[in-house]
Design a protein around this motif. Sequence first.
Motif, PDB file in Angstrom:
ATOM      1  N   GLU A  16       0.841  -1.199   0.000  1.00  0.00           N
ATOM      2  CA  GLU A  16       0.000   0.000   0.000  1.00  0.00           C
ATOM      3  C   GLU A  16       0.874   1.247   0.000  1.00  0.00           C
ATOM      4  N   ASN A  17       0.311   2.336  -0.503  1.00  0.00           N
ATOM      5  CA  ASN A  17       0.974   3.638  -0.463  1.00  0.00           C
ATOM      6  C   ASN A  17       2.314   3.645  -1.192  1.00  0.00           C
ATOM      7  N   GLU A  18       2.418   2.839  -2.257  1.00  0.00           N
ATOM      8  CA  GLU A  18       3.615   2.858  -3.104  1.00  0.00           C
ATOM      9  C   GLU A  18       3.189   3.294  -4.493  1.00  0.00           C
ATOM     10  N   ALA A  19       3.692   4.451  -4.908  1.00  0.00           N
ATOM     11  CA  ALA A  19       3.230   5.050  -6.164  1.00  0.00           C
ATOM     12  C   ALA A  19       3.489   4.149  -7.366  1.00  0.00           C
ATOM     13  N   ALA A  20       4.680   3.529  -7.422  1.00  0.00           N
ATOM     14  CA  ALA A  20       5.018   2.688  -8.579  1.00  0.00           C
ATOM     15  C   ALA A  20       4.094   1.484  -8.666  1.00  0.00           C
TER      16      ALA A  20
ATOM     17  N   GLU B   2       1.041   1.261  -7.328  1.00  0.00           N
ATOM     18  CA  GLU B   2      -0.307   1.741  -7.627  1.00  0.00           C
ATOM     19  C   GLU B   2      -0.468   2.008  -9.132  1.00  0.00           C
ATOM     20  N   THR B   3       0.539   2.627  -9.732  1.00  0.00           N
ATOM     21  CA  THR B   3       0.489   2.911 -11.166  1.00  0.00           C
ATOM     22  C   THR B   3       0.432   1.625 -11.983  1.00  0.00           C
ATOM     23  N   ALA B   4       1.260   0.650 -11.596  1.00  0.00           N
ATOM     24  CA  ALA B   4       1.289  -0.622 -12.320  1.00  0.00           C
ATOM     25  C   ALA B   4      -0.031  -1.366 -12.190  1.00  0.00           C
ATOM     26  N   VAL B   5      -0.609  -1.370 -10.997  1.00  0.00           N
ATOM     27  CA  VAL B   5      -1.876  -2.066 -10.779  1.00  0.00           C
ATOM     28  C   VAL B   5      -2.983  -1.426 -11.616  1.00  0.00           C
ATOM     29  N   ARG B   6      -3.013  -0.126 -11.655  1.00  0.00           N
ATOM     30  CA  ARG B   6      -4.052   0.554 -12.443  1.00  0.00           C
ATOM     31  C   ARG B   6      -3.892   0.247 -13.930  1.00  0.00           C
TER      32      ARG B   6
ATOM     33  N   GLU C  62     -11.167  -8.741  -9.808  1.00  0.00           N
ATOM     34  CA  GLU C  62     -11.610  -8.482  -8.435  1.00  0.00           C
ATOM     35  C   GLU C  62     -10.416  -8.390  -7.480  1.00  0.00           C
ATOM     36  N   ALA C  63      -9.405  -9.223  -7.713  1.00  0.00           N
ATOM     37  CA  ALA C  63      -8.223  -9.196  -6.853  1.00  0.00           C
ATOM     38  C   ALA C  63      -7.490  -7.863  -6.961  1.00  0.00           C
ATOM     39  N   LEU C  64      -7.351  -7.351  -8.177  1.00  0.00           N
ATOM     40  CA  LEU C  64      -6.682  -6.063  -8.356  1.00  0.00           C
ATOM     41  C   LEU C  64      -7.488  -4.934  -7.721  1.00  0.00           C
ATOM     42  N   ALA C  65      -8.806  -5.035  -7.796  1.00  0.00           N
ATOM     43  CA  ALA C  65      -9.659  -4.014  -7.190  1.00  0.00           C
ATOM     44  C   ALA C  65      -9.620  -4.076  -5.670  1.00  0.00           C
ATOM     45  N   ALA C  66      -9.280  -5.247  -5.110  1.00  0.00           N
ATOM     46  CA  ALA C  66      -9.276  -5.421  -3.656  1.00  0.00           C
ATOM     47  C   ALA C  66      -8.004  -4.911  -3.002  1.00  0.00           C
TER      48      ALA C  66
ATOM     49  N   ALA D  52      -8.613 -13.620   0.162  1.00  0.00           N
ATOM     50  CA  ALA D  52      -9.697 -14.407  -0.436  1.00  0.00           C
ATOM     51  C   ALA D  52      -9.727 -14.218  -1.954  1.00  0.00           C
ATOM     52  N   ARG D  53      -9.540 -12.985  -2.417  1.00  0.00           N
ATOM     53  CA  ARG D  53      -9.540 -12.720  -3.854  1.00  0.00           C
ATOM     54  C   ARG D  53      -8.341 -13.375  -4.527  1.00  0.00           C
TER      55      ARG D  53
END
Length: 386
Positions: free
Chosen positions: A300-304, A306-310, A336-340, A350-351
């Motif tokens: 969490e709270n890692e910009a790189a 977060e950008t990659a996941v999006r 769903e896993a990426l959204a979680a 669980a996802r």
Amino acid sequence: MNCARALTVWLALALGAARTDAAGAVPVIFQTAPGRFEIAAVDATAAQAVVARADEAWRMLAAPLALPDAFPTPVFVRVVPEAEWREPVVFRVIVEAGGVVSVRLRWSESTAEIFVRRALVQGLLMRLAVAQHGVSERITAPLWLELACVGWWQTRADAAQLDAFKQETAQLAPPALAGLMGWQRGDAEPRDLMVGAVWLLTYLQGEASRAGEWPALLRRVLGGEAGLVALAGSFAGRFADERERELWWQVGWHQFRRGRTLPAMEARESRGVLAAAARFVFLDGAHEVVLPLREVLARENEAAVETAVRRHAAELDRVVSSLHPFYRNAGLTLTEALAARGGPRERREARWAAFEQDWRDATELEAASTAALDALERETKTSTNR
């Protein structure tokens, strides 16, 4: 030139050119996978953008081009800043005497997506031609095939593009095969030929049987044989003369214009798409680091991250409806896993577990289906030979 020697020479040229052109800057080097694409660029952001496109190109074209899992040497791509570009064209593909295929691509923030796609596709086609025929003056990537592969890639990666393509087709007349397959570089690039190339690629694959007419045609045209000659030799018996040949093609054109075609991927394509979506690669200094999906979801709270996941989530969202039925559930649970990510730990776990289970189920179904079809084909051959 062996693989190690080819790689050493290419890296030396890339590093040397970068130091000369960019005042000592050393390029970053990424690969989509061993033996596929390898990208060098002074700008890491530019390199990663091209890597993402190169990886997508391989996945989307692996089935229609019957690509191997890897080539002995990859397609080497050098991304050159626009300020240092001295060529009159946007990209250039070079086949060296030892069989190394390299692509030089002019890069800026305004570089059109179509040129990036065409550069990668042309490089891939020439690498396939070298693999099939060796290095000779005859090998080529026909213009109609290059643009067909680009269009195939676009419409398979984005279902909305396929809908737009079909609507556009309804306003056009089918181009003559002589003009389409005889299309030369330097000629005008009218829209009806660009659209026709995509439908021709689709039609030829659909018309092919287990006798391998489409792979035979592909091999012939990459080897330098004229398109119409290769077509007549590979699809023997489909038409007797020019008139019947055009009628045969027009039937295919109108079939796609009027039919309700959905962009459904094959199982192998779907597996590749999901594997790429679940694989996260980050640059740590000069080295690439692959993080497992479970760890990515926990960060969490890692910009790189977060950008990659999006980016992965957006790309997956475009194609999830096109996945093969075996892999549809895995695509949905990965979404769903990426959204979680960033939610409660129990929800993330669980996802992640759901995706892992759906992935196992999908690969087992694909393997079982392949084995059953292989057994049926062996039985059919045995019965025929009796």
